[in-house]
Motif scaffolding. Structure first.
Motif, PDB file in Angstrom:
ATOM      1  N   PRO A 362     -81.548-117.723  37.761  1.00 27.12           N
ATOM      2  CA  PRO A 362     -81.725-118.220  39.131  1.00 27.12           C
ATOM      3  C   PRO A 362     -80.958-119.524  39.366  1.00 27.12           C
ATOM      4  O   PRO A 362     -81.384-120.584  38.917  1.00 27.12           O
ATOM      5  CB  PRO A 362     -83.233-118.440  39.236  1.00 27.12           C
ATOM      6  N   VAL A 363     -79.816-119.445  40.019  1.00 28.55           N
ATOM      7  CA  VAL A 363     -78.971-120.630  40.210  1.00 28.55           C
ATOM      8  C   VAL A 363     -79.509-121.506  41.340  1.00 28.55           C
ATOM      9  O   VAL A 363     -79.508-122.725  41.250  1.00 28.55           O
ATOM     10  CB  VAL A 363     -77.528-120.199  40.562  1.00 28.55           C
ATOM     11  N   PHE A 364     -80.001-120.865  42.404  1.00 30.77           N
ATOM     12  CA  PHE A 364     -80.271-121.627  43.624  1.00 30.77           C
ATOM     13  C   PHE A 364     -81.705-122.102  43.780  1.00 30.77           C
ATOM     14  O   PHE A 364     -81.956-123.158  44.299  1.00 30.77           O
ATOM     15  CB  PHE A 364     -79.867-120.800  44.861  1.00 30.77           C
ATOM     16  N   SER A 365     -82.670-121.281  43.405  1.00 30.49           N
ATOM     17  CA  SER A 365     -84.052-121.752  43.521  1.00 30.49           C
ATOM     18  C   SER A 365     -84.887-120.994  42.518  1.00 30.49           C
ATOM     19  O   SER A 365     -84.498-119.919  42.033  1.00 30.49           O
ATOM     20  CB  SER A 365     -84.583-121.521  44.936  1.00 30.49           C
ATOM     21  N   ALA A 366     -86.032-121.564  42.214  1.00 28.07           N
ATOM     22  CA  ALA A 366     -86.893-120.921  41.221  1.00 28.07           C
ATOM     23  C   ALA A 366     -87.331-119.548  41.738  1.00 28.07           C
ATOM     24  O   ALA A 366     -87.478-118.600  40.987  1.00 28.07           O
ATOM     25  CB  ALA A 366     -88.094-121.802  40.954  1.00 28.07           C
ATOM     26  N   HIS A 367     -87.517-119.474  43.058  1.00 23.26           N
ATOM     27  CA  HIS A 367     -87.976-118.202  43.617  1.00 23.26           C
ATOM     28  C   HIS A 367     -86.767-117.393  44.079  1.00 23.26           C
ATOM     29  O   HIS A 367     -86.269-117.560  45.192  1.00 23.26           O
ATOM     30  CB  HIS A 367     -88.937-118.475  44.788  1.00 23.26           C
ATOM     31  N   ALA A 368     -86.264-116.537  43.210  1.00 25.01           N
ATOM     32  CA  ALA A 368     -85.101-115.725  43.582  1.00 25.01           C
ATOM     33  C   ALA A 368     -85.536-114.668  44.598  1.00 25.01           C
ATOM     34  O   ALA A 368     -86.606-114.073  44.440  1.00 25.01           O
ATOM     35  CB  ALA A 368     -84.537-115.060  42.346  1.00 25.01           C
ATOM     36  N   PRO A 369     -84.737-114.439  45.654  1.00 27.79           N
ATOM     37  CA  PRO A 369     -85.121-113.419  46.633  1.00 27.79           C
ATOM     38  C   PRO A 369     -85.115-112.038  46.000  1.00 27.79           C
ATOM     39  O   PRO A 369     -84.398-111.784  45.045  1.00 27.79           O
ATOM     40  CB  PRO A 369     -84.038-113.532  47.703  1.00 27.79           C
ATOM     41  N   GLU A 370     -85.942-111.187  46.569  1.00 30.15           N
ATOM     42  CA  GLU A 370     -85.998-109.810  46.055  1.00 30.15           C
ATOM     43  C   GLU A 370     -84.977-108.960  46.757  1.00 30.15           C
ATOM     44  O   GLU A 370     -84.849-109.030  47.983  1.00 30.15           O
ATOM     45  CB  GLU A 370     -87.379-109.221  46.341  1.00 30.15           C
ATOM     46  N   ASN A 371     -84.227-108.194  45.997  1.00 33.16           N
ATOM     47  CA  ASN A 371     -83.339-107.208  46.609  1.00 33.16           C
ATOM     48  C   ASN A 371     -84.073-105.891  46.619  1.00 33.16           C
ATOM     49  O   ASN A 371     -84.388-105.339  45.565  1.00 33.16           O
ATOM     50  CB  ASN A 371     -82.062-107.047  45.784  1.00 33.16           C
ATOM     51  N   LYS A 372     -84.388-105.428  47.801  1.00 33.47           N
ATOM     52  CA  LYS A 372     -85.058-104.132  47.829  1.00 33.47           C
ATOM     53  C   LYS A 372     -84.523-103.278  48.966  1.00 33.47           C
ATOM     54  O   LYS A 372     -84.092-103.785  50.004  1.00 33.47           O
ATOM     55  CB  LYS A 372     -86.576-104.264  47.898  1.00 33.47           C
ATOM     56  N   LEU A 373     -84.555-101.994  48.720  1.00 27.84           N
ATOM     57  CA  LEU A 373     -84.104-101.036  49.717  1.00 27.84           C
ATOM     58  C   LEU A 373     -85.324-100.210  50.103  1.00 27.84           C
ATOM     59  O   LEU A 373     -85.929 -99.562  49.251  1.00 27.84           O
ATOM     60  CB  LEU A 373     -83.030-100.128  49.117  1.00 27.84           C
ATOM     61  N   ILE A 374     -85.664-100.284  51.387  1.00 27.37           N
ATOM     62  CA  ILE A 374     -86.847 -99.541  51.852  1.00 27.37           C
ATOM     63  C   ILE A 374     -86.363 -98.330  52.630  1.00 27.37           C
ATOM     64  O   ILE A 374     -85.620 -98.462  53.605  1.00 27.37           O
ATOM     65  CB  ILE A 374     -87.723-100.425  52.765  1.00 27.37           C
ATOM     66  N   ILE A 375     -86.756 -97.174  52.180  1.00 28.62           N
ATOM     67  CA  ILE A 375     -86.376 -95.936  52.874  1.00 28.62           C
ATOM     68  C   ILE A 375     -87.638 -95.440  53.562  1.00 28.62           C
ATOM     69  O   ILE A 375     -88.570 -94.973  52.893  1.00 28.62           O
ATOM     70  CB  ILE A 375     -85.830 -94.895  51.881  1.00 28.62           C
ATOM     71  N   ARG A 376     -87.692 -95.621  54.882  1.00 33.88           N
ATOM     72  CA  ARG A 376     -88.927 -95.258  55.591  1.00 33.88           C
ATOM     73  C   ARG A 376     -88.811 -93.828  56.100  1.00 33.88           C
ATOM     74  O   ARG A 376     -87.957 -93.505  56.924  1.00 33.88           O
ATOM     75  CB  ARG A 376     -89.226 -96.219  56.733  1.00 33.88           C
TER      76      ARG A 376
END
Ligand code: NDP
Ligand code: BG6
Length: 485
Positions: A362-376
């Motif tokens: 994690p370069v930018f913040s402790a809480h790395a954003p989640e990469n998710k793909l939602i197929i509704r």
């Protein structure tokens, strides 16, 4: 391009719920869109007595006013509808049916093509096949003959095999169409296009980049008036064994070399045969069965499952299943699939969420954003890609944003419902979206240990109606450091 042949659509169980609520409205919609053959008739068959006109009136009552484009069109459609009362269980009555089909065939020039749709109790499926054959109504020398089987395709692995054997005595596999209406849903099919028509997803679509996958099939409704049927089925047989495993197959299968019935279904069966068999440990620790209890939601009293009509008050039938499972192949080794399905959840939603792995550091913040793909899959069919971007201003804090596509944005596109799509494919003879016998067996094979486990003493957890199921199902993910979306 497959031809839309003139044909006689024979529906057994014509007075029943499925025919009235789903099949007839779908056929009417196809008619209004001029998608049905030039010459066709629909012949409803069941024991109840109706004249042709009384059966047409019943149909008209079930077509929503909003779907009636103009009254003349509806009247034209009704002129193609007929009704024949027979006892489906009585072989002699099929002589009457054969005679009626033959007369309709001559009058409307239907070229001897016939689609036999079995919308009856499943106990009649093999009986109908046998009696049709006794009167040579399975014979394809003149015109095709197709047999449509509604779910359930058996009750467990053994009964599924028995049903197949009974059908194969009179019909060939290529004449048999097993309907799983989830395969008719636009977004389920779109999963294939998303995966195999875009080069950006497929390279990441494996255990190297995907952390875990969620599949949710949640319904807000309870069992309504189907308690009698549902109590013998439960969420396992009603939703997981068929619909959700088919969705998983679409998410996890390898690319077919071409889109046709054989190559598609070959790939589907390959991945279903790789479902990792559930061990005793899985049954105890990776499976959660639940049943809804009474509760008050937004001022409305919701009854317990055991208080529903047709349900015994000591029922141990599950209305919820949560399961952690794996697929034993190169692509998916080690990637958990968490599946949940239940009635009386807070909302109706069917979706697949692909959670990608976090960046290695994690370069930018402790809480790395989640990469998710939602197929509704429903409602509001669409696809959402979640990723992180820099928060405006100083510093490098990231925040989660989304690229959001809704099918409703394609204003000109009116989606066919699942039954519309599948009925059209039936008339065309396109089996791509119908379950093949080997795939059905692979699904039963996977769930059979759960069915056996349910015959022993097992934990059944209560959950208040209007909640996301038993808290134990949260722990399926929490213990792995994940959470349901
Ligand atoms: P219903 O009980 O509403 O209808 C059953 C039909 O079968 C009736 O038309 C009944 O008519 C007929 N029938 C029953 N026994 C006989 C008999 N001995 N001879 C002739 N006809 C008979 O059931 P559904 O419409 O709900 O379901 C039909 C099938 O579709 C079932 O297998 C179900 O599992 C499946 N299915 C249903 C769904 C739904 O949403 N309803 C969804 C997915 C699958 P009559 O009494 O007049 O003979
Ligand atoms: C049917 C089940 O096959 O699918 C029902 O028997 C369930 O119990 C239904 O409600 C869900 O279908 P959909 O299209 O509403 O998600």
């Amino acid at each position: 391009m497959l031809a839309i042949d003139n044909s006689c659509i024979v529906i057994f169980g014509a007075s029943g719920d499925l025919t009235q609520r789903m099949l007839m409205p779908a056929l009417y919609k196809l008619f209004t869109q001029q998608k049905l053959p030039t010459a066709f008739v629909i012949l409803g068959v069941s024991r109840s007595t109706y004249s042709d006109q009384a059966f047409r009136d019943k149909l008209i009552n079930n077509i929503p006013a909003s779907a009636v484009i103009n009254k003349q069109l509806l009247a034209d459609f009704c002129q193609r509808i007929f009704y024949q009362s027979i006892d489906t269980a009585n072989v002699n009555d099929y002589a009457i049916l054969k005679d009626r089909i033959s007369k309709l065939n001559d009058t409307f020039k239907l070229e001897n093509n016939a689609l036999f749709y079995m919308a009856t109790p499943p106990s009649l499926y093999s009986v109908i096949a046998q009696h049709l054959a006794a009167h040579h109504l399975n014979n394809e020398q003149k015109g095709w003959k197709r047999l449509v089987v509604e779910k359930p395709f058996g009750y467990d692995l053994d009964s599924a095999i028995t049903l197949d054997k009974a059908l194969y005595q009179h019909f060939q596999e290529q004449q048999i169409y097993r309907i799983d209406h989830y395969l008719g849903k636009e977004t389920v099919q779109n999963m294939l296009v998303l995966r195999f028509a875009n080069s950006i997803f497929e390279p990441l679509w494996n255990g190297k980049y995907i952390d875990y996958i969620e599949v949710t099939g949640a319904e807000a409704l309870g069992v309504e008036k189907r308690g009698g049927y549902y109590d013998g089925s439960g969420a396992m047989r009603d939703m997981l064994q068929n619909h959700l495993l088919q969705v998983i197959a679409m998410v996890a299968m390898e690319p077919p070399s071409v889109i046709n019935a054989d190559s598609m279904r070959d790939e589907v069966v390959k991945v279903l045969q790789c479902l990792k068999p559930l061990s005793e440990h899985d049954l105890k620790h990776n499976l959660v069965l639940g049943q809804y209890t009474e509760s008050k939601v937004r001022g409305e009293d919701l009854s317990a499952y055991r208080a529903e009509a047709g349900v015994p008050d000591d029922s141990r039938t599950e209305t919820y299943v949560g399961l952690k499972m794996f697929i034993n192949n190169w692509r998916w080794n080690g990637v958990p699939f968490y599946i949940r399905t239940g009635k009386r959840m807070p909302t109706r939603v069917t979706e697949v969420v692909i959670h990608f792995k976090k960046t290695p550091h994690p370069v930018f913040s402790a809480h790395a954003p989640e990469n998710k793909l939602i197929i509704r899959i429903q409602p509001d069919e669409g696809i959402v890609l979640g990723f992180g971007l820099k928060q405006p201003g100083s510093g490098f804090e990231s925040q989660e944003v989304a690229m959001d596509f809704h099918y409703s944005d394609l204003k000109k596109t009116e989606l066919l419902t699942a039954y519309e799509r599948l009925l059209l494919d039936l008339i065309k003879g396109d089996a791509t979206l119908f379950s093949r016998s080997d795939a059905v067996r692979a699904c039963w094979n996977f769930v059979q240990p759960i069915l056996d486990y349910k015959k022993r003493s097992f934990s059944l957890y209560g959950y208040a109606s209007g909640t996301w199921g038993p808290v134990e199902a949260e722990h399926l993910l929490i213990k792995d450091g994940h959470k349901w979306r």
